[in-house]
Design a protein around this motif. Sequence first.
Motif, mmCIF file in Angstrom:
data_model
loop_
_atom_site.group_PDB
_atom_site.id
_atom_site.type_symbol
_atom_site.label_atom_id
_atom_site.label_comp_id
_atom_site.label_asym_id
_atom_site.label_seq_id
_atom_site.Cartn_x
_atom_site.Cartn_y
_atom_site.Cartn_z
ATOM 1 N N ASP A 1 54.555 62.910 62.911
ATOM 2 C CA ASP A 1 54.569 61.207 63.746
ATOM 3 C C ASP A 1 53.300 60.545 63.745
ATOM 4 O O ASP A 1 52.180 60.935 64.433
ATOM 5 N N PRO A 2 53.596 60.566 62.249
ATOM 6 C CA PRO A 2 52.630 59.692 61.900
ATOM 7 C C PRO A 2 51.764 58.795 61.973
ATOM 8 O O PRO A 2 50.590 57.625 61.926
ATOM 9 N N SER A 3 53.005 58.004 63.482
ATOM 10 C CA SER A 3 52.398 56.366 63.792
ATOM 11 C C SER A 3 52.109 56.535 65.323
ATOM 12 O O SER A 3 51.828 55.791 66.016
ATOM 13 N N GLY A 4 51.830 58.086 65.217
ATOM 14 C CA GLY A 4 51.404 58.082 66.689
ATOM 15 C C GLY A 4 49.912 57.851 67.433
ATOM 16 O O GLY A 4 48.645 56.986 66.710
ATOM 17 N N PRO A 5 50.110 57.467 68.919
ATOM 18 C CA PRO A 5 48.429 56.826 69.179
ATOM 19 C C PRO A 5 47.410 57.120 68.137
ATOM 20 O O PRO A 5 46.451 56.043 68.249
ATOM 21 N N GLY A 6 46.976 58.398 68.587
ATOM 22 C CA GLY A 6 45.923 58.718 67.979
ATOM 23 C C GLY A 6 45.661 58.572 66.606
ATOM 24 O O GLY A 6 44.568 58.109 66.294
ATOM 25 N N TYR A 7 46.776 59.199 65.735
ATOM 26 C CA TYR A 7 46.375 57.838 64.339
ATOM 27 C C TYR A 7 46.192 56.407 64.053
ATOM 28 O O TYR A 7 45.237 56.334 62.944
ATOM 29 N N VAL A 8 47.230 55.787 65.005
ATOM 30 C CA VAL A 8 46.868 53.983 65.389
ATOM 31 C C VAL A 8 45.264 53.976 65.611
ATOM 32 O O VAL A 8 44.702 52.982 64.861
ATOM 33 N N ALA A 9 44.668 54.639 66.561
ATOM 34 C CA ALA A 9 43.928 54.306 67.292
ATOM 35 C C ALA A 9 42.837 54.581 65.961
ATOM 36 O O ALA A 9 41.505 54.492 65.829
ATOM 37 N N GLY A 10 42.549 56.156 64.836
ATOM 38 C CA GLY A 10 41.320 56.399 64.497
ATOM 39 C C GLY A 10 41.559 56.109 63.508
ATOM 40 O O GLY A 10 40.721 55.115 63.017
ATOM 41 N N PHE A 11 43.248 55.024 62.955
ATOM 42 C CA PHE A 11 43.082 54.041 61.875
ATOM 43 C C PHE A 11 41.986 52.797 62.051
ATOM 44 O O PHE A 11 40.907 51.979 61.092
ATOM 45 N N GLU A 12 42.976 52.232 63.395
ATOM 46 C CA GLU A 12 42.520 50.494 63.696
ATOM 47 C C GLU A 12 40.728 50.687 64.021
ATOM 48 O O GLU A 12 39.893 50.141 63.708
ATOM 49 N N ALA A 13 40.030 51.802 64.233
ATOM 50 C CA ALA A 13 38.261 52.541 63.988
ATOM 51 C C ALA A 13 38.230 52.202 63.519
ATOM 52 O O ALA A 13 36.807 51.422 62.853
ATOM 53 N N ILE A 14 38.466 52.917 62.178
ATOM 54 C CA ILE A 14 37.518 53.064 61.221
ATOM 55 C C ILE A 14 38.036 51.521 60.282
ATOM 56 O O ILE A 14 37.008 51.372 59.745
ATOM 57 N N ILE A 15 39.198 50.976 60.266
ATOM 58 C CA ILE A 15 39.358 49.252 59.711
ATOM 59 C C ILE A 15 38.289 48.438 59.851
ATOM 60 O O ILE A 15 37.882 47.227 59.603
ATOM 61 N N THR A 16 38.016 48.906 61.431
ATOM 62 C CA THR A 16 37.337 47.474 61.517
ATOM 63 C C THR A 16 35.834 47.707 62.080
ATOM 64 O O THR A 16 34.972 46.880 62.778
ATOM 65 N N ASP A 17 35.682 48.952 61.253
ATOM 66 C CA ASP A 17 33.855 49.112 61.662
ATOM 67 C C ASP A 17 33.090 49.185 60.053
ATOM 68 O O ASP A 17 33.852 49.600 58.571
ATOM 69 N N PRO A 18 32.255 47.983 59.865
ATOM 70 C CA PRO A 18 31.756 47.853 58.843
ATOM 71 C C PRO A 18 31.691 48.710 58.540
ATOM 72 O O PRO A 18 30.842 48.390 57.042
ATOM 73 N N ASN A 19 30.657 49.910 58.611
ATOM 74 C CA ASN A 19 30.128 51.243 57.578
ATOM 75 C C ASN A 19 31.008 51.990 57.138
ATOM 76 O O ASN A 19 30.721 52.720 56.557
ATOM 77 N N GLN A 20 32.622 52.014 56.888
ATOM 78 C CA GLN A 20 33.662 52.378 57.039
ATOM 79 C C GLN A 20 34.571 51.887 55.766
ATOM 80 O O GLN A 20 35.308 50.622 55.548
ATOM 81 N N MET A 21 35.087 52.699 55.123
ATOM 82 C CA MET A 21 36.017 52.666 54.423
ATOM 83 C C MET A 21 37.044 53.283 53.847
ATOM 84 O O MET A 21 36.435 54.335 53.845
ATOM 85 N N LEU A 22 38.152 53.188 54.401
ATOM 86 C CA LEU A 22 39.724 53.646 54.210
ATOM 87 C C LEU A 22 40.203 53.418 52.801
ATOM 88 O O LEU A 22 40.509 52.103 53.116
ATOM 89 N N ILE A 23 40.807 54.331 51.753
ATOM 90 C CA ILE A 23 40.978 53.879 50.882
ATOM 91 C C ILE A 23 41.800 54.655 50.180
ATOM 92 O O ILE A 23 42.039 55.448 50.550
ATOM 93 N N ILE A 24 43.024 53.765 49.702
ATOM 94 C CA ILE A 24 44.058 54.583 48.766
ATOM 95 C C ILE A 24 44.240 54.593 47.549
ATOM 96 O O ILE A 24 43.513 52.966 46.623
ATOM 97 N N ALA A 25 43.906 55.284 46.705
ATOM 98 C CA ALA A 25 43.678 55.527 45.141
ATOM 99 C C ALA A 25 45.143 55.304 44.797
ATOM 100 O O ALA A 25 46.155 56.106 45.157
ATOM 101 N N GLU A 26 45.734 53.867 43.910
ATOM 102 C CA GLU A 26 46.852 54.379 43.242
ATOM 103 C C GLU A 26 47.051 54.504 41.574
ATOM 104 O O GLU A 26 46.025 53.738 40.947
ATOM 105 N N ARG A 27 47.749 55.034 40.903
ATOM 106 C CA ARG A 27 48.156 55.274 39.751
ATOM 107 C C ARG A 27 49.561 54.316 39.704
ATOM 108 O O ARG A 27 50.730 54.905 40.296
ATOM 109 N N GLU A 28 49.564 53.529 38.680
ATOM 110 C CA GLU A 28 51.201 53.165 38.191
ATOM 111 C C GLU A 28 51.317 52.368 39.777
ATOM 112 O O GLU A 28 52.770 52.325 39.800
ATOM 113 N N GLY A 29 50.813 51.838 40.403
ATOM 114 C CA GLY A 29 51.705 50.958 41.450
ATOM 115 C C GLY A 29 51.844 52.301 42.560
ATOM 116 O O GLY A 29 52.261 52.095 43.810
#
Length: 153
Positions: free
Chosen positions: A36-64
């Motif tokens: 359930d990765p699109s559950g309301p708790g995950y979405v709310a947590g994601f939104e809170a992190i990405i809208t906070d200027p004191n937070q960075m949520l990062i994805i590391a990619e290798r070969e795309g």
Amino acid sequence: MSDIVYRPATKADLPFMVALIAEDDVSDVPMDDANDPSGPGYVAGFEAIITDPNQMLIIAEREGKPIGTLQITFLPGIARKGMWRGLIESVHIIPPERNKGHGGRMIQWAVERCRDRGCGMVQLTSNKKRVDAHRFYQRLGFDQSHEGFKLFL
């Protein structure tokens, strides 16, 4: 030179992040649900992190392709003459990419972001069951100087 590219996480990354976090869980009772990765708790947590200027949520990619994730929180403080701290959390790498040096590069990248933001210290916590992770962080220069406490509400 690192072959890892770092980028801000997007909502489309939630299934990857939740699955990785759930797969890496060491708690006695599973706390995350990869089904359930699109559950309301995950979405709310994601939104809170990405809208906070004191937070960075990062994805590391290798070969795309995403291979890992981490979160950095920048914390202001009064102690040590108002020193800011960087808090690194939720560091995870997919199993096939572990033990290849990527984790060390991810942490070094995160430490540099903290330095860029004027932090005088970087801190993190690691579950007591993760003895290998403790050795990993010590090799990167982290000192196991404090005991952590948590109270779940």
